[in-house]
Design a protein around this motif. Structure first.
Motif, PDB file in Angstrom:
ATOM      1  N   LEU A  81       0.772  -1.249   0.101  1.00  0.00           N
ATOM      2  CA  LEU A  81       0.105   0.001   0.113  1.00  0.00           C
ATOM      3  C   LEU A  81       0.807   1.088  -0.020  1.00  0.00           C
ATOM      4  N   PRO A  82       1.923   1.379   0.927  1.00  0.00           N
ATOM      5  CA  PRO A  82       2.586   2.797   0.909  1.00  0.00           C
ATOM      6  C   PRO A  82       3.363   2.783  -0.354  1.00  0.00           C
ATOM      7  N   ALA A  83       3.877   1.854  -0.801  1.00  0.00           N
ATOM      8  CA  ALA A  83       4.694   1.752  -2.058  1.00  0.00           C
ATOM      9  C   ALA A  83       3.935   2.146  -3.212  1.00  0.00           C
ATOM     10  N   ALA A  84       2.734   1.696  -3.480  1.00  0.00           N
ATOM     11  CA  ALA A  84       1.684   1.871  -4.391  1.00  0.00           C
ATOM     12  C   ALA A  84       1.143   3.199  -4.033  1.00  0.00           C
ATOM     13  N   ALA A  85       1.102   4.042  -3.000  1.00  0.00           N
ATOM     14  CA  ALA A  85       0.669   5.252  -2.843  1.00  0.00           C
ATOM     15  C   ALA A  85       1.742   6.220  -3.127  1.00  0.00           C
ATOM     16  N   GLY A  86       2.942   5.901  -2.693  1.00  0.00           N
ATOM     17  CA  GLY A  86       4.060   6.768  -3.193  1.00  0.00           C
ATOM     18  C   GLY A  86       4.140   6.761  -4.816  1.00  0.00           C
ATOM     19  N   GLN A  87       4.022   5.691  -5.150  1.00  0.00           N
ATOM     20  CA  GLN A  87       4.321   5.717  -6.891  1.00  0.00           C
ATOM     21  C   GLN A  87       3.046   6.441  -7.568  1.00  0.00           C
ATOM     22  N   ALA A  88       2.199   6.368  -6.959  1.00  0.00           N
ATOM     23  CA  ALA A  88       0.676   7.156  -7.542  1.00  0.00           C
ATOM     24  C   ALA A  88       0.832   8.519  -7.269  1.00  0.00           C
TER      25      ALA A  88
END
Length: 447
Positions: A216-223
């Motif tokens: 989740l945090p990796a996806a959020a940072g990427q988004a």
């Protein structure tokens, strides 16, 4: 010179604004950062959470920044003054600072890409890809190409909104999409294509269920990184936008086209990696160069394929870099009445100097990347959502402009409550998890 005396340019066309915003969103985050994030976070499991995050969180959050920008017609810092809440200008300052830091190391990576584009024609990295990358990633060569890329970025921004940024992205974004489609056709013919597609497009529910806390945090940072949220870009671009534009529709198009480029990039990168047996995510920041570069060296027509592929990445990097630099230049123009060319020259020079440490030490670059993507971007988004959702009273009214469907207030009001509670909770959770992860990283590095 007062703020009211400043004459601001406007986008000449709606498509110009959309392509400029897409150009900002589409960049190294899509083609350099996205593949190794997918590799490090479970392949298709990451892709699923990333797509959900873009649709459910990213687009509504983009509207938040659009509201601040169009309503104020100012840069991210002055926007809060213009809206009557000067005490919140620190949020804009955080976004400008974040964009400044990102551009400083982003330009270094773009310099690597520029070098690889030319090196493809000679096959310089074909023999020993990892040795070649290590030789150009740090030191005088990296500084030189960092400077070259900053000069190219500054030339476009200095030309202005309509004659510089808008004109450039109308060429670059369609060219980027066309070249990516061509590369996908090529990747489809490779031996590892089926295995690459399986890894990239077939999620395992068990992986998602067991690893969502890390994904989740990796996806959020990427988004946030790829949508250019939390760094003041969308506030600045929306400040040049007329009131007749439908913010929700434009935001949807921007997010959709940006996400499409990320997906297309994966359809190129993973077949190539699996063709030569490179494990996705194993190369970190250098994966695009060592893994993909090494794979390109082994395929027919390698010099032409390499030139086209890395040329695509250069176009993407440049379209994003000009948007970040425009935020900084906009602040100088609005606050100090500086002439655009002078402001661009001064600020791009300072960015270049701040980026030099990341061109000397790869560990510094990785640290800059993690701090901005894991902490500063989510924090900027969180604070802006708090302001628009709970502090500024005219947010729903601004979203309703330019759309007959929202004129009765139903959809804007629903959006307002959606950002007030669900989005704040999700972004807040992401921020807490990311801060804990970053603390662990810093502890391991310095203690």
């Amino acid at each position: 010179m007062s703020l009211e005396d400043v004459t601001r340019e406007k986008w000449a066309t709606r498509i110009g604004f959309i392509l400029a915003a897409v150009g900002s969103a589409v960049g190294l985050g899509n083609i350099w950062r996205f593949p190794f994030q997918v590799g490090q976070e479970g392949g298709a499991a990451f892709l699923v959470i990333y797509l959900l995050f873009v649709g459910l969180i990213g687009i509504p959050a983009m509207l938040v920044e659009f509201v601040v920008g169009r309503r104020s017609e100012r840069n991210p810092i002055n926007a809060f003054d213009r809206l009557g809440h000067g005490e919140w200008r620190f949020v804009g300052a955080l976004g400008v600072f974040t964009g400044f830091v990102i551009l400083a190391f982003y330009s270094v990576v773009a310099g690597w890409v520029t070098r690889y584009t030319f090196a493809s024609l000679t096959g310089a990295y074909f023999g020993e890809p990892s040795v070649y990358f290590n030789s150009i990633a740090e030191g005088p060569a990296a500084i030189g190409f960092h400077a070259l890329f900053m000069v190219a970025t500054a030339v476009i921004v200095a030309a202005g909104i309509q004659r510089g940024i808008e004109l450039a992205v109308k060429v670059m974004v369609p060219a980027l999409l066309a070249l990516l489609v061509g590369l996908i056709g090529y990747a489809f013919t490779l031996e590892g294509a089926a295995e690459g597609y399986q890894y990239y497009l077939s999620p395992e529910i068990g992986v998602i269920a067991s690893n969502w806390m890390s994904i989740l945090p990796a996806a959020a940072g990427q988004a946030f990184f790829t949508l250019s949220l939390g760094m003041g870009v969308m506030i600045t671009y929306a400040s040049y936008l007329g009131e007749d534009r439908n913010l929700a529709v434009d935001g949807g198009w921007i997010a959709a086209l940006n996400t499409l480029v990320s997906i297309l990039a994966g359809l190129v990168v993973f077949p190539v990696l699996f063709t030569i047996g490179v494990e996705p995510g194993s190369g970190g920041a250098g994966e695009l160069f060592v893994g993909v570069g090494g794979a390109i060296a082994q395929v027919p027509g390698s010099r032409l394929v390499g030139f086209v592929f890395f040329g695509v990445v250069v176009i993407a990097a440049l379209s994003s870099a000009i948007s970040i630099l425009e935020v900084l230049v906009s602040y100088a123009i609005d606050n100090y009445g500086m002439e655009r060319k002078k402001a661009t020259a001064v600020i791009s020079s300072v960015v270049f100097l701040v980026g030099i440490p990341t061109a000397i030490d790869l560990d510094v670059l990785n640290l800059y990347d993690q701090i901005t993507a894991s902490l500063l971007l989510p924090l900027g988004v969180f604070l802006t959502v708090v302001f628009v959702g709970w502090v500024y009273p005219d947010s729903a009214e601004e979203v309703a402009k330019g759309t007959s469907k929202g004129s009765d207030g139903t959809l804007p009001t629903a959006w307002l409550w959606y950002i007030r509670i669900p989005i704040l909770l999700v972004v807040g959770l992401v921020l807490v998890i990311s801060a804990i992860d970053l603390y662990g990283t810093l502890t391991d590095m310095f203690l």
